[in-house]
Structure formats: structure tokens, C-alpha cells
Scaffold this motif. Structure first.
Motif, PDB file in Angstrom:
ATOM      1  N   ASP A  15      -3.864   8.099   3.846  1.00 35.69           N
ATOM      2  CA  ASP A  15      -3.852   8.745   2.548  1.00 35.69           C
ATOM      3  C   ASP A  15      -4.697  10.004   2.647  1.00 35.69           C
ATOM      4  O   ASP A  15      -5.482  10.165   3.565  1.00 35.69           O
ATOM      5  N   GLN A  47       1.282  18.320   5.578  1.00 40.09           N
ATOM      6  CA  GLN A  47       1.213  18.530   4.128  1.00 40.09           C
ATOM      7  C   GLN A  47      -0.223  18.383   3.605  1.00 40.09           C
ATOM      8  O   GLN A  47      -0.697  19.197   2.827  1.00 40.09           O
ATOM      9  N   MET A  92       7.244  14.837  -1.427  1.00 32.35           N
ATOM     10  CA  MET A  92       8.360  15.419  -0.692  1.00 32.35           C
ATOM     11  C   MET A  92       9.658  15.003  -1.363  1.00 32.35           C
ATOM     12  O   MET A  92       9.701  14.059  -2.140  1.00 32.35           O
ATOM     13  N   ASN A  96       6.622   0.917  12.346  1.00 28.14           N
ATOM     14  CA  ASN A  96       5.502   1.171  13.258  1.00 28.14           C
ATOM     15  C   ASN A  96       4.164   0.769  12.633  1.00 28.14           C
ATOM     16  O   ASN A  96       3.325   0.141  13.281  1.00 28.14           O
ATOM     17  N   MET A  97       3.980   1.084  11.361  1.00 28.92           N
ATOM     18  CA  MET A  97       2.709   0.753  10.694  1.00 28.92           C
ATOM     19  C   MET A  97       2.541  -0.759  10.557  1.00 28.92           C
ATOM     20  O   MET A  97       1.460  -1.293  10.789  1.00 28.92           O
ATOM     21  N   ALA A 147      -1.311   3.652  14.158  1.00 27.12           N
ATOM     22  CA  ALA A 147      -1.073   2.411  13.418  1.00 27.12           C
ATOM     23  C   ALA A 147      -1.847   1.264  14.062  1.00 27.12           C
ATOM     24  O   ALA A 147      -2.023   0.214  13.471  1.00 27.12           O
ATOM     25  N   LEU A 148      -2.293   1.471  15.307  1.00 28.82           N
ATOM     26  CA  LEU A 148      -3.049   0.444  16.019  1.00 28.82           C
ATOM     27  C   LEU A 148      -4.536   0.648  15.791  1.00 28.82           C
ATOM     28  O   LEU A 148      -5.052   1.742  15.986  1.00 28.82           O
ATOM     29  N   GLY A 149      -5.234  -0.430  15.403  1.00 32.35           N
ATOM     30  CA  GLY A 149      -6.681  -0.303  15.193  1.00 32.35           C
ATOM     31  C   GLY A 149      -7.464  -1.181  16.142  1.00 32.35           C
ATOM     32  O   GLY A 149      -8.597  -1.529  15.863  1.00 32.35           O
ATOM     33  N   GLU A 168       0.813  -1.214   0.000  1.00 38.28           N
ATOM     34  CA  GLU A 168       0.000   0.000   0.000  1.00 38.28           C
ATOM     35  C   GLU A 168       0.851   1.271   0.000  1.00 38.28           C
ATOM     36  O   GLU A 168       0.566   2.224  -0.715  1.00 38.28           O
ATOM     37  N   VAL A 169       1.895   1.255   0.807  1.00 39.57           N
ATOM     38  CA  VAL A 169       2.684   2.470   0.978  1.00 39.57           C
ATOM     39  C   VAL A 169       3.645   2.696  -0.190  1.00 39.57           C
ATOM     40  O   VAL A 169       3.903   3.826  -0.584  1.00 39.57           O
ATOM     41  N   GLN A 214       3.710  14.539   7.028  1.00 39.76           N
ATOM     42  CA  GLN A 214       2.688  13.978   6.139  1.00 39.76           C
ATOM     43  C   GLN A 214       1.315  14.609   6.437  1.00 39.76           C
ATOM     44  O   GLN A 214       0.633  15.088   5.531  1.00 39.76           O
ATOM     45  N   MET A 244       4.470  11.367  -1.195  1.00 36.49           N
ATOM     46  CA  MET A 244       3.804  12.513  -0.560  1.00 36.49           C
ATOM     47  C   MET A 244       4.279  13.833  -1.162  1.00 36.49           C
ATOM     48  O   MET A 244       4.155  14.882  -0.553  1.00 36.49           O
ATOM     49  N   THR A 261      -2.671  -5.404  15.968  1.00 36.29           N
ATOM     50  CA  THR A 261      -4.132  -5.299  15.893  1.00 36.29           C
ATOM     51  C   THR A 261      -4.751  -6.645  15.503  1.00 36.29           C
ATOM     52  O   THR A 261      -5.716  -7.098  16.113  1.00 36.29           O
ATOM     53  N   LYS A 273      -8.618   9.740   2.929  1.00 36.50           N
ATOM     54  CA  LYS A 273      -9.077   9.222   4.216  1.00 36.50           C
ATOM     55  C   LYS A 273      -8.954  10.285   5.310  1.00 36.50           C
ATOM     56  O   LYS A 273      -9.887  10.527   6.070  1.00 36.50           O
ATOM     57  N   GLY A 314       2.059  -2.221  14.076  1.00 41.24           N
ATOM     58  CA  GLY A 314       0.741  -1.816  14.584  1.00 41.24           C
ATOM     59  C   GLY A 314      -0.369  -2.654  13.982  1.00 41.24           C
ATOM     60  O   GLY A 314      -1.271  -3.128  14.687  1.00 41.24           O
ATOM     61  N   VAL A 355       5.411  11.434  10.009  1.00 39.91           N
ATOM     62  CA  VAL A 355       3.947  11.545  10.066  1.00 39.91           C
ATOM     63  C   VAL A 355       3.508  12.997  10.281  1.00 39.91           C
ATOM     64  O   VAL A 355       2.553  13.467   9.667  1.00 39.91           O
ATOM     65  N   LYS A 372      -3.656   4.090  10.397  1.00 39.35           N
ATOM     66  CA  LYS A 372      -2.629   4.193   9.357  1.00 39.35           C
ATOM     67  C   LYS A 372      -2.521   2.878   8.596  1.00 39.35           C
ATOM     68  O   LYS A 372      -2.861   1.855   9.147  1.00 39.35           O
ATOM     69  N   PRO A 373      -1.976   2.836   7.402  1.00 43.05           N
ATOM     70  CA  PRO A 373      -1.370   3.929   6.625  1.00 43.05           C
ATOM     71  C   PRO A 373      -2.382   5.012   6.236  1.00 43.05           C
ATOM     72  O   PRO A 373      -3.553   4.723   6.043  1.00 43.05           O
TER      73      PRO A 373
END
Ligand SMILES: [Mg+2]
Lengths: 158, 145
Positions: B131, B42, A78, A97-98, B107-109, A19-20, B39, A76, A105, B134, A101, B36, B128-129
Motif C-alpha cells: 500500500d 504510480q 487505474m 503470487n501474493m 510476496a515472500l517474507g 486486504e487487496v 502500482q 490503485m 512464507t 508502507k 508467497g 506491480v 506485499k501486498p
């Protein structure tokens, strides 16, 4: 280490990277490492705490880290980076981290209760991460930018 | 000197970040990641929001909110941060200003974390991630509540 722990990391790494970065990702074969290990050059590390203790390490060469961070920054609008500066390090730690995370989850929804600690990043050519006394499972991910090894070591508390 | 005539407007749509009174919404961004922070900043500034402060941990976030108050309209709050986590910081901000508009971005859901944040008064929760679409959608939802 329980096998159930590893799949969420494999899936999250695949999903988040795709995705990223919007690139093709090839999952390598999982393997075990039992001793302390030299790392590839850049290592982002996130601690896990709660029902379990452990850590997840994202290991890659400096060249790969620069390419990945640049791709994320450019997505982004940048500036890309040429050296692994503070923004580059922040970008790689955020990627770690993503992924962690999202994995935590998923594990939480399966009934494993634990949390993560803020990430840290280490760079150096001859670095060794101290042995945690726990076997680590390695998930290799091949990207057009190079290889990332995701090294997961989790031990249950009792 | 440039006048407004130098910028022909392509469409007349009001930028999301500008309120009905014509003033930009003022945002405080709390996140321990430089990436972040940049991001989110921006995305928001490109829609006319004004970033009035950034903080890199929960404690700093609470302090900045108190300093900026009442000249702040919105807070984006990370959860995993050193010194003080974002849920604790949310709780402290809500104690100080029960009308604070705080949006969690993590990042935690985990369901219990989402529930707890909303119970404590967060207006929304973004996983996260990130966009652009969103982030803007959720923020606009929170501002119209
Ligand atoms: Mg964070």
C-alpha cells in the motif's frame, strides 16, 4: 498430501483477498480431486520446488477474473478492464503470487523449505490442466465477484 | 500559458520524491509483473519521484542499472522473477556499485531471505501486498540512511 500444507494456503488466500479487494469472503468446504480437471476458464499457476514439488492453481471464470482485476486496478486509481487483456492477466497472476508467497512464507516458518517459481496464466474455455499424479486439495473461496478455486497439489521429494 | 500562479499550493510540504537539492529521486523498478511495475510507479510518481527505468527480470535489472549509472538513486527489486532472481541481481548491483540503494519488494517474507538480502546490502525489504503508505515510509527510511 500432508494436511499441514493446506492451512497456510487457506489463511493466506483469505487474508490477501480481503486486504487487496476489501470485500467479504466466504470460505467453502475443502475437497479432494484426484484426476486431471477441466478448469473454470482462467487459471493462474505457480510452481513449488525445494523439499517438495507441486503447484498451486488459481481457477476462476473469465467474468470473475475481469471483475477481480478491475477491483484491484481501481483500488490503485487505474482504469478497470472490460476484457482480460495483458494488464488484467498481470493483475490476476500477481494476486496468485501474493497468496502463494504468503503461504510459502508461513510454511517456511513451520520448517518446510521450498520456493516458488514465477506465475503463468492460462485462459481458454475448454482447458484441462494435466494430471500431476498427485491428489489436489481444493479450497473454494466465494467472493461478491464470483468463485475462486485454489487447487493445491504438493508431493514430498525423497 | 500556465504559470505557477495557476496552481495555488494547498500546502507547502515538500513531496517525498524530491531531494533536498530540489531534484527528483530517480528510480529503477525491477519486477516481472506489469501490474506491480505500474502500482509502484504510480505510488512513486504521485510523490514526485521520477521513474527512469523498468526491467522485468533480474538480468535486465542489472543491465539497466549499469546503463543508467550514475543517474539513478534507487532500485526497487522483486525477488521471484524469470531468468535471474532478485537476490542474485541485488548481489550483482552491489558488486558494481557498493553505494547502490536497493529496496527489495516481494510476496515472500521468509526470514532467511530477508536476512540474506540485508546482508548483501539491500536498504530495506517490503513484503506485499503493497500500500501507498508502507511503500513510501520504507523508501524514505532507505533514502535517509
Ligand atoms: Mg515476481
Amino acid at each position: 498430501m500432508r494436511v499441514e500444507y493446506i492451512n497456510p494456503f487457506v489463511e493466506s488466500a483469505y487474508n490477501v483477498l480481503k486486504e487487496v479487494l476489501s470485500v467479504e469472503i466466504v470460505r467453502g468446504e475443502l475437497y479432494l480431486k484426484s484426476t486431471s480437471m477441466p478448469v473454470l476458464g482462467v487459471a493462474a499457476i505457480i510452481g513449488l520446488a525445494g523439499d517438495v514439488e507441486g503447484r498451486v492453481l488459481f481457477d476462476m471464470s473469465k467474468a470473475t477474473a475481469i471483475k477481480i482485476a478491475s477491483a484491484m486496478l481501481q483500488s490503485m486509481e487505474m482504469e478497470p478492464i472490460e476484457e482480460l487483456n495483458d494488464m488484467g492477466k498481470a493483475t490476476i497472476t500477481e494476486l496468485a503470487n501474493m497468496i502463494t508467497g504468503q503461504a510459502v512464507t508461513k510454511l517456511h516458518n513451520l520448517g518446510f523449505k521450498f520456493d516458488l517459481t514465477p506465475p503463468a496464466i492460462f485462459t481458454g474455455d475448454n482447458m484441462e490442466i494435466a494430471d500431476t499424479g498427485v491428489e489436489a486439495l481444493i479450497v473454494p473461496m466465494d467472493l461478491p465477484f464470483g468463485k475462486i478455486e485454489i487447487n493445491v497439489a504438493i508431493r514430498e521429494r525423497n | 500559458m500556465k504559470t505557477k500562479q495557476d496552481f495555488p499550493s494547498i500546502n507547502q510540504r515538500k513531496a517525498d520524491g524530491v531531494g533536498s537539492d530540489g531534484n527528483a529521486y530517480r528510480v529503477l523498478i525491477v519486477d516481472d509483473s506489469l501490474f506491480v511495475t505500474k502500482q509502484i510507479g504510480q505510488i512513486l510518481t504521485s510523490e514526485g519521484f521520477e521513474v527512469v527505468g523498468t526491467a522485468s527480470n533480474g538480468q535486465e535489472g542489472v543491465d539497466s542499472y549499469k546503463e543508467l549509472y550514475p543517474n539513478v538513486d534507487l532500485v526497487t527489486m522483486d525477488i521471484t522473477m524469470p531468468k535471474m532472481d532478485g537476490v542474485t541481481a541485488l548481489e550483482k548491483i552491489m558488486e558494481f556499485d557498493k553505494n547502490a540503494r536497493v529496496i527489495m519488494i516481494s510476496a515472500l517474507g521468509k526470514q532467511d531471505l530477508v536476512k540474506k538480502s540485508l546482508m548483501l546490502g539491500a536498504r530495506n525489504y517490503i513484503v506485499k501486498p503493497l500500500d501507498r503508505k508502507k511503500v513510501l515510509e520504507r523508501i524514505m527510511m532507505s533514502l535517509s540512511k
